[in-house]
Design an enzyme around this catalytic site. Structure first.
Site, short mmCIF file in Angstrom:
data_model
loop_
_atom_site.label_atom_id
_atom_site.label_comp_id
_atom_site.label_asym_id
_atom_site.label_seq_id
_atom_site.Cartn_x
_atom_site.Cartn_y
_atom_site.Cartn_z
N SER A 186 0.83 -1.20 0.00
CA SER A 186 0.00 0.00 0.00
C SER A 186 0.87 1.26 0.00
O SER A 186 1.66 1.47 -0.92
CB SER A 186 -0.97 -0.05 1.19
N GLU A 313 -9.63 -5.05 -4.08
CA GLU A 313 -8.90 -4.20 -3.14
C GLU A 313 -9.82 -3.44 -2.19
O GLU A 313 -9.65 -3.48 -0.97
CB GLU A 313 -8.04 -3.19 -3.91
N HIS A 409 -7.84 -5.77 0.02
CA HIS A 409 -6.62 -5.08 0.41
C HIS A 409 -6.05 -5.69 1.70
O HIS A 409 -6.79 -5.94 2.65
CB HIS A 409 -6.96 -3.60 0.64
#
Length: 500
Positions: A186, A313, A409
């Site tokens: 990220s 995600e 995610h």
């Protein structure tokens, strides 16, 4: 032997397992407060005797409290530290993997249990994790004053300082300073994309692994406008002197208030949906160019790259309630307008996904905008610039105790670290790991270890198979298809898109 010599002094670790020694909380730079606040990282002070390094150092200033991780408390200052797991405490020259955590440039730390390096060390790597400044301390713009400049991107400069420390010290822990792979997730992955185009980081690492790199990068005028908002919320002048007079906790509280104002106001533009106040600043100095442009020009061609993103995600951000809900066609149209998506984009999505609920379309588009499409473009631009790159997609899904568990995610990180048994990842992976999950973790750990050792993760490079990414699955996924935005719809969209 559990005692190691560093350039600042000797440190003592402990046996994390029968095959691995861990050494935690080693300072790689001075505490970034007092005279060092808002400055480039300064060298760590030397010590005499043997420093006990058996516990993680304090986390950087943040208001987040993460499961299983320490929280920041006012007065915690020695926050620039590294942690090492080594399977070769008595010498050797093993490949090194350095991990940079994510957290929207606002939270996170190397002490999160899912970042434990023991499994990767047992796979033959010397593993390093690090803390760096986040939030305003790390990425807030501070105006120059009386001829003194305060650099933007202090968090990136911390990462560079940690990599320099690794180059100078890792041989003492059995690592090869000529074989360093930097990995991150990220904001940590996007930080590495920045490092790849930064002169100050050149030569400090040789390979890079980017999981779900985040797309935001801000021009200096946007960063300066954010500073004025934070200063107003903190009740101090938006000057170097005024900001320095505000304590770290005061700027944290001010940042949280500004975020909440964006969340409450649907008319506040792109930041309403998931407020990201801080990101790397395109300052023309520390970060001279955005990563897509720099990689296409060949700035990182000497670094082998592995990029991975998940298929769903943004489902995580929706599940934890950190983003605005978009459930009507009117809200969806406003979202597209706020992000400057081109005319016809939503019509194309609707043609491809005629039966999908509005929320599913929104989450698919937002996930690509922030992570998936940006990851794909990093792959393309690095290849265009002459770099060697590998692409993979994480698509492990299952039915958990409370329904479908998405390939969302962060879900890939515990598998890549081999930490699927940690209690803190139960929510991410949807319950206790299965035998198939353990097999997937073994395969992903092996891919990271192979890539760090010789640049081969176990599948063809993007140049050899551009349309065939490695797909990570367990083989037991339930059949619940995720809405997918056709890639051709993104062809006319320029990145970065986020412009508050």
């Amino acid at each position: 032997m559990d005692i190691f010599k560093t350039t600042s002094g000797a440190v003592r670790g402990f046996r994390a397992s029968s095959d691995v020694v861990a050494v935690l909380g080693i300072p790689y730079a001075a505490p970034p407060f007092g005279a060092h606040r808002f400055r480039e990282p300064a060298p760590a002070a030397a010590w005499t005797g043997v420093r006990d390094c058996t516990a993680f150092g304090p986390v950087a200033p943040q208001s987040a409290e993460l499961p299983g991780s320490p929280a920041w408390s006012p007065g915690d200052e020695d926050v620039l530290t590294v942690n090492i797991w080594t399977p070769a405490p008595d010498g050797g020259s093993l490949p090194v993997l350095v991990w940079i955590h994510g957290g929207a440039y606002t939270f996170g730390s190397s002490a999160q249990p899912d970042f434990d390096g023991d499994a990767l060390a047992r796979a033959g790597l010397v593993v390093v994790t690090l803390n760096y400044r986040v939030g305003f301390e790390g990425f807030g713009h501070v105006p120059a004053a009386d001829g003194a400049a305060f650099p933007d991107n202090r968090g990136l400069l911390d990462q560079v300082a940690a990599l320099r420390w690794v180059r100078e010290n890792i041989a003492a822990f059995g690592g090869d300073p000529g074989s360093v792979t930097v990995a991150g997730h990220s904001a940590g992955a996007a930080s590495i994309a920045c490092l790849m185009v930064m002169d100050r980081a050149r030569g400090l690492f040789h390979r890079a692994v980017l999981h779900s790199p985040a797309s935001p990068h801000y021009p200096r005028d946007v960063a300066a406008a954010t500073t004025r908002e934070i200063a107003a919320a903190a009740g101090c002048p938006a000057t170097a002197e005024g900001l320095a007079s505000a304590t770290p906790q005061a700027l944290l509280a001010a940042s949280d208030r500004v975020v909440e104002e964006y969340r409450r106001d649907p008319a506040s533009g792109s930041r309403h949906y998931d407020p990201t106040l801080y990101a790397p600043v395109l300052d023309g100095d520390v970060l001279p160019v955005d990563p897509l442009t720099g990689l296409a020009a060949g700035a990182g061609r000497d670094v082998d790259l592995l990029v991975c993103h998940t298929t769903e995600e943004y489902r995580l951000l929706d599940a934890v309630g950190s983003s605005a809900k978009v459930t009507t066609e009117e809200q969806l149209a406003r979202f597209a307008e706020d992000f400057g998506l081109p005319d016809g984009f939503l019509a194309g999505c609707r043609a491809a996904l005629p039966d999908a609920p509005v929320l599913d379309v929104y989450l698919a588009v937002f996930g690509d905008l922030l992570f998936g499409e940006y990851a794909h473009r990093l792959v393309e631009q690095h290849a265009r610039g002459g770099g060697r790159v590998f692409r993979s997609v994480f698509d492990r899904r299952r039915t958990g105790p409370h329904g479908a568990v998405r390939a969302w995610h962060c879900a890939d990180v515990p598998f890549a670290f081999g930490n699927v048994d940690k209690e803190c990842v139960t929510f991410l992976i949807g319950g206790a790991p299965t035998a198939a999950d353990h097999d997937l973790a073994r395969r992903m750990v092996g891919a990271w270890a192979g890539f760090a050792a010789d640049g081969d993760p176990g599948w063809p490079s993007y140049d050899d198979a551009p349309g065939q990414p490695k797909v990570w699955r367990t083989g037991e996924c339930d059949a619940h298809d995720a809405p997918v935005v056709p890639r051709e719809l993104w062809a006319g969209v320029e990145f970065p898109l986020l412009r508050p």
